[in-house]
Design an enzyme around this catalytic site. Structure first.
Site, PDB file in Angstrom:
ATOM      1  N   LYS A  29       0.659  -1.242   0.008  1.00 19.29           N
ATOM      2  CA  LYS A  29       0.055  -0.206   0.103  1.00 19.29           C
ATOM      3  C   LYS A  29       0.702   1.234  -0.009  1.00 19.29           C
ATOM      4  CE  LYS A  29      -2.699   0.704   3.615  1.00 19.29           C
ATOM      5  NZ  LYS A  29      -2.619   1.948   4.358  1.00 19.29           N
ATOM      6  N   GLY A 102      -5.331   7.617   5.215  1.00 16.96           N
ATOM      7  CA  GLY A 102      -4.438   8.712   6.107  1.00 16.96           C
ATOM      8  C   GLY A 102      -3.082   8.965   5.205  1.00 16.96           C
ATOM      9  N   GLN A 178       4.278   9.193   7.535  1.00 12.88           N
ATOM     10  CA  GLN A 178       3.793  10.034   6.746  1.00 12.88           C
ATOM     11  C   GLN A 178       4.224  11.380   7.043  1.00 12.88           C
ATOM     12  OE1 GLN A 178      -0.246   8.950   7.960  1.00 12.88           O
ATOM     13  NE2 GLN A 178      -0.204   6.899   7.153  1.00 12.88           N
ATOM     14  N   ASP A 329       1.703  -1.302  11.749  1.00 15.96           N
ATOM     15  CA  ASP A 329       0.187  -1.724  11.372  1.00 15.96           C
ATOM     16  C   ASP A 329      -0.038  -3.312  11.862  1.00 15.96           C
ATOM     17  OD1 ASP A 329      -0.055   0.823  10.141  1.00 15.96           O
ATOM     18  OD2 ASP A 329       0.377   0.069   8.269  1.00 15.96           O
ATOM     19  N   LYS A 356      -4.658   5.649  14.400  1.00 12.49           N
ATOM     20  CA  LYS A 356      -4.906   4.949  13.062  1.00 12.49           C
ATOM     21  C   LYS A 356      -6.343   5.175  12.499  1.00 12.49           C
ATOM     22  CE  LYS A 356      -0.639   4.116  12.828  1.00 12.49           C
ATOM     23  NZ  LYS A 356       0.350   4.748  11.881  1.00 12.49           N
ATOM     24  N   ARG A 360      -6.635   1.902  17.924  1.00  9.10           N
ATOM     25  CA  ARG A 360      -6.486   0.504  17.669  1.00  9.10           C
ATOM     26  C   ARG A 360      -6.085  -0.319  18.867  1.00  9.10           C
ATOM     27  NH1 ARG A 360      -3.279   0.222  11.974  1.00  9.10           N
ATOM     28  NH2 ARG A 360      -5.234   0.273  10.505  1.00  9.10           N
TER      29      ARG A 360
END
Ligand code: S3P
Length: 449
Positions: A29, A102, A178, A329, A356, A360
């Site tokens: 991804k 995101g 990010q 993740d 997230k 989570r």
């Protein structure tokens, strides 16, 4: 998808036969988002093979189109992007709607924000809860104007880029690829050098792809685990070929399924082994998992391997906070593995999990509670007391809060519990791993939707 109609679609995982066979999970991804973005920012044509055609990436493709890229899907996973070059973006006619993503939204804030255009970013109910100040703060220092934002620095928000973006040196407050990537991408359209300092090294796909497309990037160690990454601004990026390797964060689900379903023996082909992404595998090996790395080779600038995974008796371990960036993740699915282990697993330093696609930490704890797995949240640590292979399951449907990884984690759990496990909504699985259910069924899993 169910959500388009406001309907949730529950899905159930249930114990059955051992998992057997060979599968290949979709493209990564992170690299798929970046392929589109680098395609947009290049002169000429970028050809992508193995693109993840999940909803998140398709949203990024739509945004790139709105900013001027020509994008064509030639065959499954094979896309061509005609770029406009750094500095060449056009102002989008409408709102850029990133759905659940995101990564797409934050990276594109750096891209669009560094151009003299006005762009509005929005997303679904999950994205609207996620913190964007972490991106806006450095962008404001680079000269970007935040025209409007939802309360607390969230989407919907509108950015207006300066006539000339200011190169900065920025120390990121969170270990986040990010944040790093948004700044480096903005730095591409700034004269001079933009540097991001991170205390903990995070996934380096942006750095690798910057070089692959022709930019100059310097990476220096910083402190014990950190890095300083510098990009030289205003290069000419050239369209090129990108081969997207399989996503280790998607492979994580069949890997743990094979470990916990008795008698299983599966091979997952061509999984990316970038060391900044393999924290889960390192942890599972410490827990006693049988995972063999076979046929290691290079694919598209990354090492990939076929992973042979056999059902294993796992034991609890302590996962240090320093490993979090390399498996950020994967904590929900690790918590599932830990539930089946002998003894206690302590996962330390999980504060980033709270921001997230869902909180989570809370979502995993709630799912474990439904399944009868003893656990505690202590500060930012998750502690799971393993039940040595005999996990009850059942309970009420697990609340997934629009989070694909919560849905897939608890479906995997249900493949090995005494009673089946239902998740309240499987629709979001399509954001990152649209073929999850058919591939798991190919291995022999019983998943009812
Ligand atoms: C990603 C970075 C990580 C990760 C996300 C993808 C990326 O987020 O959770 O799924 O592609 O850069 P953070 O940077 O917020 O940790």
């Amino acid at each position: 998808m169910g959500h388009a109609h406001g309907l949730a679609s529950p899905v159930t995982g249930r114990a059955g036969s051992a998992l057997k066979g060979r599968i290949r999970v979709p493209g990564d991804k992170s690299i798929s988002h970046r392929s589109m973005i680098f395609g947009l920012l290049s002169i000429g044509e970028t050809r992508v093979e193995g693109l993840l055609e999940g909803d998140d990436v398709l949203r990024t493709a739509e945004a790139c189109k709105a900013l001027g890229a020509g994008i064509v899907r030639e065959a499954p996973g094979r896309w061509r992007i005609r770029g406009v070059g750094i500095g060449g973006l056009s102002e989008p006619a409408g709102i850029l709607d990133f759905g659940n993503a995101g990564t797409g939204s934050r990276l594109m804030m750096g891209v669009a924000g560094s151009h003299p255009i006005t762009a509005t970013f929005d997303g679904d109910a999950s994205l609207r809860k996620r913190p964007m100040r972490r991106i806006l703060d450095p962008l404001v220092r680079m000269g970007v104007t935040v025209v409007s934002e939802a309360e607390g620095g969230r989407v919907p928000l509108t950015l207006r880029g300066p006539r000339e973006t200011i190169p900065i040196t920025y120390e990121t407050p969170a270990a986040s690829a990010q944040i790093k990537s948004a700044i480096l991408l903005a730095g591409l359209n700034a004269p001079g050098r933009t540097t991001v300092i991170e205390q903990e090294a995070t996934r380096d796909h942006t750095e690798r792809m910057l070089r692959h497309f022709g930019a100059t990037v310097e990476v220096a160690p910083h402190g014990e685990h950190g890095r300083a990454v510098t990009v030289h601004g205003q290069p000419e990026l050239r369209g090129t070929a990108v081969v997207v390797p399989s996503d280790p964060s998607s492979a994580a689900f069949p890997i743990v399924a094979a470990l916990i379903v008795p008698g299983s023996d599966v091979v997952i082909e061509g999984v990316m082994m970038n060391p900044l992404r393999t924290g889960l595998i390192a942890t599972l090996l410490e827990m006693g998992a049988s995972i063999e790395r076979l046929n290691e080779r290079e694919e598209g600038g990354e090492t990939v391997a076929d992973l042979r995974v056999r059902a294993s008796r796992l034991k609890g371990v302590t996962v240090p906070a320093a490993r979090a960036p390399a498996m950020i993740d994967e904590y929900p699915i690790l918590a599932v593995a830990a539930a089946f282990a002998e003894g206690t697993t302590r996962m330390q330093g999980l504060h980033e999990l709270r921001v997230k696609e869902s909180d989570r930490l809370a979502a995993v704890a709630a799912g474990l509670a439904e399944a009868g797995v003893p656990h505690e949240i202590v500060g930012d640590d998750l502690v799971v007391h393993g039940l040595e292979g005999r996990v009850r399951g059942g309970g009420r449907p697990v609340a997934t809060h629009l989070d694909h990884r919560i849905a897939m984690s608890f479906l995997v759990m249900g493949l090995a519990t005494v009673e089946p496990v239902t998740v309240d909504d499987g629709a979001m699985i399509a954001t990152s791993f649209p073929t999850f259910i058919p591939l798991m069924r190919e291995l022999g899993a019983t998943i009812l939707d």
